[in-house]
Design an enzyme around this catalytic site. Structure first.
Site, mmCIF file in Angstrom:
data_model
loop_
_atom_site.group_PDB
_atom_site.id
_atom_site.type_symbol
_atom_site.label_atom_id
_atom_site.label_comp_id
_atom_site.label_asym_id
_atom_site.label_seq_id
_atom_site.Cartn_x
_atom_site.Cartn_y
_atom_site.Cartn_z
ATOM 1 N N SER A 1 4.769 17.182 -6.351
ATOM 2 C CA SER A 1 3.421 16.613 -6.444
ATOM 3 C C SER A 1 2.400 17.699 -6.753
ATOM 4 C CB SER A 1 3.079 15.799 -5.200
ATOM 5 O OG SER A 1 3.220 16.589 -4.067
ATOM 6 N N GLY B 1 -1.102 17.103 -6.671
ATOM 7 C CA GLY B 1 -2.435 16.661 -6.247
ATOM 8 C C GLY B 1 -3.101 15.804 -7.306
ATOM 9 N N GLY C 1 -1.406 14.734 -10.646
ATOM 10 C CA GLY C 1 -0.253 13.845 -10.697
ATOM 11 C C GLY C 1 1.011 14.480 -10.151
ATOM 12 N N ASP D 1 3.142 11.210 2.519
ATOM 13 C CA ASP D 1 4.054 10.279 3.217
ATOM 14 C C ASP D 1 4.020 8.910 2.533
ATOM 15 O OD1 ASP D 1 3.981 12.453 4.907
ATOM 16 O OD2 ASP D 1 2.500 11.548 6.236
#
Ligand code: TA6
Length: 304
Positions: free
Chosen positions: A216, A218, A221, A247
């Site tokens: 990931s 942020g 994308g 999560d």
């Protein structure tokens, strides 16, 4: 059902203080949720309409509070009781910023761990997708995550942890790991300033045993490395509470997997859930209409 494993759960206490600063006194209302990464995953999976069973360790009055809260949310739980008290984790949300204070958690004895492993083996018989998330409590080494992945080798194990716990667990061949850019940088101890370097870096984790990787990035994308490599571009959003977004994105991935969706759709679900969480005040929370809108704006491109 989908099994979530949270060996180090917490009561997540959230304070919303718009002008938070150190060296000041604040009077603020607290909001509590059953937390620790795997319980956020459970809550989002439940909101997406999946049957979930949550396991791990719970102890003391905090443990009882979490158990009752999960029951109120209609989430099945099957925890091993620990003699040591379950922790609290604090998040202070300012305007567009967040400060987290994470306690180390309960101390787990060898006997309790053995009891859990036997219990986990039984739970594996009834569940195809296993989401293992978060830090390890005191008394448990990274080898434990490796063992949980190995025991689940005929299942789809999604492992979301970081640092040495992640490195040690890779030999257990988890189906998916979900590091973020900062975590990957910390593991590789090298700057990852181009897409090429990020992919190369993530591929080293595959060489160490991860089957697939969702990296990931942020607001930029994510990159997914599976049979093929994909770049996922996401729309700009107004972030209110990013705590639990990772999560929620694990939950979105597991949901897509459970429903046998094509990988492009799984990745869209994953991103949309992470973003929907960030757009809400609550931790580990998504809105179905928001997800539906976001899914239309996420672009998944095959790049390799
Ligand atoms: O991802 C956010 C969060 O899940 C909080 O809910 C908080 O409980 C914390 O992370 C726990 O993370 P840890 O890595 O310590 O297990």
């Amino acid at each position: 059902m989908i099994l979530t494993v949270t060996l180090n759960p917490a009561i997540d206490v959230r304070y919303e203080i718009s002008d938070f600063n150190i060296d000041k006194i604040f009077r603020a209302k607290s909001f509590k949720t059953p937390g620790g990464k795997g319980l956020n995953v459970s809550r989002v999976l439940n909101l997406l309409g999946n049957s979930v069973v949550a396991t791990g360790f719970l102890g003391g009055s905090n443990g009882t509070w979490i158990k009752n809260s999960l029951q109120n949310l209609n989430i099945n739980s099957s925890f091993i009781e620990s003699a040591s008290e379950t922790r609290n984790c604090i998040a202070i949300l300012g305007q567009g910023s967040q400060t987290e204070i994470l306690e180390p958690g309960a101390e787990i004895s060898e006997f309790e761990l053995k009891k859990f492993i036997d219990h986990y083996k039984n739970l594996l018989l009834e569940n195809e997708i296993i989401c293992i998330s978060g830090s390890l409590p005191k008394g448990i080494s990274g080898e434990t995550y490796k063992l949980l992945c190995e025991l689940g080798k005929n299942k789809k194990v999604i492992l979301d942890t970081s640092g040495t716990s992640l490195i040690e667990a890779l030999q257990g061949n988890p189906f998916l790991i979900k590091p973020n850019q900062e975590e990957l940088k910390a593991i590789l101890q090298t700057p990852l300033d181009t897409q090429e370097k990020l992919i190369k870096g993530a591929l080293t984790l595959r060489d160490k045993g991860a089957q697939n990787i969702l990296l990931s990035l942020g607001k930029n994308g994510a990159i997914y490395i599976g049979d093929d490599i994909y770049k996922i571009d996401i729309p700009k959003i107004q972030v209110i509470n990013p705590v639990g977004s990772g999560d929620s994105s694990v939950a979105g991935f597991a949901h897509g997997l459970k429903n046998n969706l094509p990988i492009e759709e799984i990745l869209k679900y994953s991103m949309a859930c992470g973003m929907s969480n960030a757009m809400s005040n609550e931790t580990g929370f998504i809105s179905l209409p928001v997800i539906e809108e976001l899914m239309k704006k996420i672009i998944v491109k095959k790049i390799g």
